[in-house]
Design a protein around this motif. Sequence first.
Motif, PDB file in Angstrom:
ATOM      1  N   LEU A   1     -34.005 -51.494  10.381  1.00 20.84           N
ATOM      2  CA  LEU A   1     -32.634 -51.960  10.165  1.00 20.84           C
ATOM      3  C   LEU A   1     -31.834 -50.989   9.298  1.00 20.84           C
ATOM      4  O   LEU A   1     -30.637 -50.749   9.515  1.00 20.84           O
ATOM      5  CB  LEU A   1     -32.650 -53.348   9.521  1.00 20.84           C
ATOM      6  CG  LEU A   1     -33.025 -54.513  10.450  1.00 20.84           C
ATOM      7  CD1 LEU A   1     -33.166 -55.802   9.667  1.00 20.84           C
ATOM      8  CD2 LEU A   1     -31.973 -54.678  11.559  1.00 20.84           C
ATOM      9  N   GLN A   2     -32.502 -50.405   8.285  1.00 26.29           N
ATOM     10  CA  GLN A   2     -31.813 -49.434   7.431  1.00 26.29           C
ATOM     11  C   GLN A   2     -31.399 -48.199   8.218  1.00 26.29           C
ATOM     12  O   GLN A   2     -30.324 -47.636   8.002  1.00 26.29           O
ATOM     13  CB  GLN A   2     -32.714 -49.047   6.257  1.00 26.29           C
ATOM     14  CG  GLN A   2     -32.866 -50.154   5.212  1.00 26.29           C
ATOM     15  CD  GLN A   2     -33.846 -49.797   4.124  1.00 26.29           C
ATOM     16  OE1 GLN A   2     -34.754 -48.986   4.318  1.00 26.29           O
ATOM     17  NE2 GLN A   2     -33.677 -50.409   2.954  1.00 26.29           N
ATOM     18  N   VAL A   3     -32.254 -47.780   9.141  1.00 24.78           N
ATOM     19  CA  VAL A   3     -31.926 -46.629   9.983  1.00 24.78           C
ATOM     20  C   VAL A   3     -30.757 -46.961  10.903  1.00 24.78           C
ATOM     21  O   VAL A   3     -29.836 -46.159  11.096  1.00 24.78           O
ATOM     22  CB  VAL A   3     -33.162 -46.204  10.812  1.00 24.78           C
ATOM     23  CG1 VAL A   3     -32.774 -45.160  11.848  1.00 24.78           C
ATOM     24  CG2 VAL A   3     -34.236 -45.629   9.892  1.00 24.78           C
ATOM     25  N   GLU A   4     -30.776 -48.187  11.478  1.00 31.65           N
ATOM     26  CA  GLU A   4     -29.665 -48.599  12.346  1.00 31.65           C
ATOM     27  C   GLU A   4     -28.351 -48.645  11.561  1.00 31.65           C
ATOM     28  O   GLU A   4     -27.301 -48.197  12.043  1.00 31.65           O
ATOM     29  CB  GLU A   4     -29.967 -49.977  12.935  1.00 31.65           C
ATOM     30  CG  GLU A   4     -31.081 -49.972  13.978  1.00 31.65           C
ATOM     31  CD  GLU A   4     -31.336 -51.360  14.532  1.00 31.65           C
ATOM     32  OE1 GLU A   4     -30.448 -52.230  14.410  1.00 31.65           O
ATOM     33  OE2 GLU A   4     -32.432 -51.580  15.088  1.00 31.65           O
ATOM     34  N   ARG A   5     -28.414 -49.209  10.351  1.00 34.70           N
ATOM     35  CA  ARG A   5     -27.210 -49.287   9.518  1.00 34.70           C
ATOM     36  C   ARG A   5     -26.673 -47.896   9.201  1.00 34.70           C
ATOM     37  O   ARG A   5     -25.466 -47.631   9.274  1.00 34.70           O
ATOM     38  CB  ARG A   5     -27.522 -50.040   8.230  1.00 34.70           C
ATOM     39  CG  ARG A   5     -26.317 -50.196   7.303  1.00 34.70           C
ATOM     40  CD  ARG A   5     -26.685 -50.946   6.046  1.00 34.70           C
ATOM     41  NE  ARG A   5     -27.703 -50.226   5.272  1.00 34.70           N
ATOM     42  CZ  ARG A   5     -28.232 -50.706   4.141  1.00 34.70           C
ATOM     43  NH1 ARG A   5     -27.858 -51.894   3.676  1.00 34.70           N
ATOM     44  NH2 ARG A   5     -29.138 -49.999   3.502  1.00 34.70           N
ATOM     45  N   SER A   6     -27.585 -46.989   8.867  1.00 29.39           N
ATOM     46  CA  SER A   6     -27.186 -45.617   8.542  1.00 29.39           C
ATOM     47  C   SER A   6     -26.556 -44.928   9.746  1.00 29.39           C
ATOM     48  O   SER A   6     -25.559 -44.209   9.621  1.00 29.39           O
ATOM     49  CB  SER A   6     -28.411 -44.829   8.059  1.00 29.39           C
ATOM     50  OG  SER A   6     -28.095 -43.487   7.820  1.00 29.39           O
TER      51      SER A   6
ATOM     52  N   ILE B   1     -26.334 -56.775   9.952  1.00 29.93           N
ATOM     53  CA  ILE B   1     -27.540 -56.027   9.571  1.00 29.93           C
ATOM     54  C   ILE B   1     -27.873 -56.267   8.108  1.00 29.93           C
ATOM     55  O   ILE B   1     -29.027 -56.506   7.730  1.00 29.93           O
ATOM     56  CB  ILE B   1     -27.362 -54.516   9.842  1.00 29.93           C
ATOM     57  CG1 ILE B   1     -27.300 -54.251  11.354  1.00 29.93           C
ATOM     58  CG2 ILE B   1     -28.510 -53.727   9.218  1.00 29.93           C
ATOM     59  CD1 ILE B   1     -27.046 -52.806  11.700  1.00 29.93           C
ATOM     60  N   GLU B   2     -26.853 -56.216   7.265  1.00 28.01           N
ATOM     61  CA  GLU B   2     -27.091 -56.397   5.829  1.00 28.01           C
ATOM     62  C   GLU B   2     -27.564 -57.810   5.508  1.00 28.01           C
ATOM     63  O   GLU B   2     -28.407 -58.004   4.627  1.00 28.01           O
ATOM     64  CB  GLU B   2     -25.816 -56.066   5.054  1.00 28.01           C
ATOM     65  CG  GLU B   2     -25.495 -54.577   5.072  1.00 28.01           C
ATOM     66  CD  GLU B   2     -24.209 -54.237   4.331  1.00 28.01           C
ATOM     67  OE1 GLU B   2     -23.400 -55.172   4.114  1.00 28.01           O
ATOM     68  OE2 GLU B   2     -24.025 -53.045   3.985  1.00 28.01           O
ATOM     69  N   THR B   3     -27.061 -58.799   6.230  1.00 31.95           N
ATOM     70  CA  THR B   3     -27.529 -60.183   6.038  1.00 31.95           C
ATOM     71  C   THR B   3     -29.010 -60.300   6.406  1.00 31.95           C
ATOM     72  O   THR B   3     -29.807 -60.909   5.682  1.00 31.95           O
ATOM     73  CB  THR B   3     -26.706 -61.157   6.904  1.00 31.95           C
ATOM     74  OG1 THR B   3     -25.337 -61.093   6.510  1.00 31.95           O
ATOM     75  CG2 THR B   3     -27.217 -62.586   6.740  1.00 31.95           C
ATOM     76  N   GLU B   4     -29.381 -59.695   7.530  1.00 30.43           N
ATOM     77  CA  GLU B   4     -30.781 -59.740   7.960  1.00 30.43           C
ATOM     78  C   GLU B   4     -31.680 -58.956   7.002  1.00 30.43           C
ATOM     79  O   GLU B   4     -32.809 -59.356   6.718  1.00 30.43           O
ATOM     80  CB  GLU B   4     -30.912 -59.181   9.380  1.00 30.43           C
ATOM     81  CG  GLU B   4     -32.300 -59.386   9.979  1.00 30.43           C
ATOM     82  CD  GLU B   4     -32.369 -59.001  11.434  1.00 30.43           C
ATOM     83  OE1 GLU B   4     -33.505 -58.918  11.961  1.00 30.43           O
ATOM     84  OE2 GLU B   4     -31.312 -58.779  12.060  1.00 30.43           O
ATOM     85  N   LEU B   5     -31.143 -57.832   6.474  1.00 27.00           N
ATOM     86  CA  LEU B   5     -31.905 -57.036   5.506  1.00 27.00           C
ATOM     87  C   LEU B   5     -32.191 -57.841   4.241  1.00 27.00           C
ATOM     88  O   LEU B   5     -33.312 -57.819   3.712  1.00 27.00           O
ATOM     89  CB  LEU B   5     -31.140 -55.765   5.145  1.00 27.00           C
ATOM     90  CG  LEU B   5     -31.359 -54.541   6.036  1.00 27.00           C
ATOM     91  CD1 LEU B   5     -30.404 -53.420   5.641  1.00 27.00           C
ATOM     92  CD2 LEU B   5     -32.807 -54.064   5.942  1.00 27.00           C
ATOM     93  N   ASP B   6     -31.201 -58.544   3.744  1.00 26.71           N
ATOM     94  CA  ASP B   6     -31.377 -59.356   2.529  1.00 26.71           C
ATOM     95  C   ASP B   6     -32.472 -60.404   2.741  1.00 26.71           C
ATOM     96  O   ASP B   6     -33.316 -60.625   1.867  1.00 26.71           O
ATOM     97  CB  ASP B   6     -30.060 -60.043   2.151  1.00 26.71           C
ATOM     98  CG  ASP B   6     -29.044 -59.064   1.587  1.00 26.71           C
ATOM     99  OD1 ASP B   6     -29.469 -57.976   1.149  1.00 26.71           O
ATOM    100  OD2 ASP B   6     -27.841 -59.382   1.588  1.00 26.71           O
ATOM    101  N   ALA B   7     -32.463 -61.046   3.906  1.00 29.94           N
ATOM    102  CA  ALA B   7     -33.465 -62.073   4.197  1.00 29.94           C
ATOM    103  C   ALA B   7     -34.868 -61.469   4.259  1.00 29.94           C
ATOM    104  O   ALA B   7     -35.831 -62.036   3.730  1.00 29.94           O
ATOM    105  CB  ALA B   7     -33.124 -62.771   5.515  1.00 29.94           C
ATOM    106  N   LEU B   8     -34.982 -60.304   4.909  1.00 29.11           N
ATOM    107  CA  LEU B   8     -36.284 -59.652   5.021  1.00 29.11           C
ATOM    108  C   LEU B   8     -36.806 -59.192   3.658  1.00 29.11           C
ATOM    109  O   LEU B   8     -38.005 -59.280   3.372  1.00 29.11           O
ATOM    110  CB  LEU B   8     -36.203 -58.460   5.981  1.00 29.11           C
ATOM    111  CG  LEU B   8     -36.129 -58.794   7.476  1.00 29.11           C
ATOM    112  CD1 LEU B   8     -35.860 -57.535   8.291  1.00 29.11           C
ATOM    113  CD2 LEU B   8     -37.421 -59.447   7.948  1.00 29.11           C
ATOM    114  N   LYS B   9     -35.904 -58.683   2.811  1.00 33.91           N
ATOM    115  CA  LYS B   9     -36.323 -58.216   1.485  1.00 33.91           C
ATOM    116  C   LYS B   9     -36.820 -59.366   0.623  1.00 33.91           C
ATOM    117  O   LYS B   9     -37.787 -59.235  -0.137  1.00 33.91           O
ATOM    118  CB  LYS B   9     -35.171 -57.489   0.798  1.00 33.91           C
ATOM    119  CG  LYS B   9     -34.887 -56.110   1.394  1.00 33.91           C
ATOM    120  CD  LYS B   9     -33.703 -55.434   0.716  1.00 33.91           C
ATOM    121  CE  LYS B   9     -33.435 -54.058   1.315  1.00 33.91           C
ATOM    122  NZ  LYS B   9     -32.259 -53.399   0.681  1.00 33.91           N
TER     123      LYS B   9
END
Length: 371
Positions: free
Chosen positions: A55-60, A6-14
């Motif tokens: 994704l942030q909600v899923e991670r949380s 999730i964090e890898t995908e978040l970094d790419a999206l940001k």
Amino acid sequence: MKISEIETELDALKKQMATKVTEIRALATDDDSDVADVQKGVTEIDDLQKQIDDLQVERSAIKKAQELSDEERSLKGQTNMKIDPNKTQETVEVRDFMHYLKTGEKRDNGMTTTDAGVVIPKEILDIQKVPTDVRNLSAVVNRVSVTSGMGSLPILQKNTARLTTAEERAENPEIAKTILKSVDYKALTYRGALPLSMEMVQDAPNLKTLLNTYVQEAKELTEQYQIGQVLKTATAVPAATTDDLKTAYNKGLANYNRQWIVTESFYNAVDLLKDGNGRYLLQDSIASASGKALFGASVLIVADDVLGVDGDAKAFVGDPKAFVLEAIRSDVAIEWDHNENFERILAVALRADFKPADTNAGKFITFGAGK
């Protein structure tokens, strides 16, 4: 999905979001850019932000689930846990930039429940709209869609060419050359937004549709007054009598599709006039926007301040389609939710220029009835 994924995908999206924000920021400040392109970019940014929020909600949720005790996990498993991605917050930079793109300015005051207290009391009643002049001059002028913010359009002037006789098999006589006039335009941006509190929208479901119409009419009235400014540049003609009006109508406008665009004060003054046989000058006409005709030509009535000031008896007579050129670069209407302030925003934007084209196609009359 693991937290690391999730964090890898978040970094790419940001990173993708930051690139898109920079791109749209440059587009929004470019005078030659298209509002529609900015609107498309805003939609793409909204979509990226939603993906990040989800994704942030899923991670949380995963982190919270990993921290639960066995007893808590058991209890959580017995209920349906619903996750609302709208609860997450945008970054300050993105939030402020999105607000700038959508409103063009900092939000000072919007429409609140308190402001609308007279319209929406505690007991919701049917909402009555103040009548607005919906007669739009843009329907009778030459509206041309253009593909750039500035340029030049060729306008064909009134045709005065005639054919001549020729002997059999003789060389064809040349027809008089067409008279083309180049009209330069530069599209200006006219825009506005109307913020509504979500409380108002929820408490009066028909309010959003009502105010959407209001915002659209504001755009139409912008066109109305800009076209009026062009009509006022026509050749000035003073008129004090019925004969003066007839002369203005009869002379110099042959071969044009003549009609009258008149102020309410002009209409009222002429509506009281009679011919030598005691008949009113204004006659019924089902083909006219006002239901009346003057000297056989249709009559369209506008507010006094479209062609002058309150009390002015002014009129344009001639062919407005030949006289006025409206160069349209873009014409958009949008609405969106601004979740941070719990509001909905309605907005319109018009990029256009208004110019006189065939200046022989009309006259601008100031009427003062003779004693």
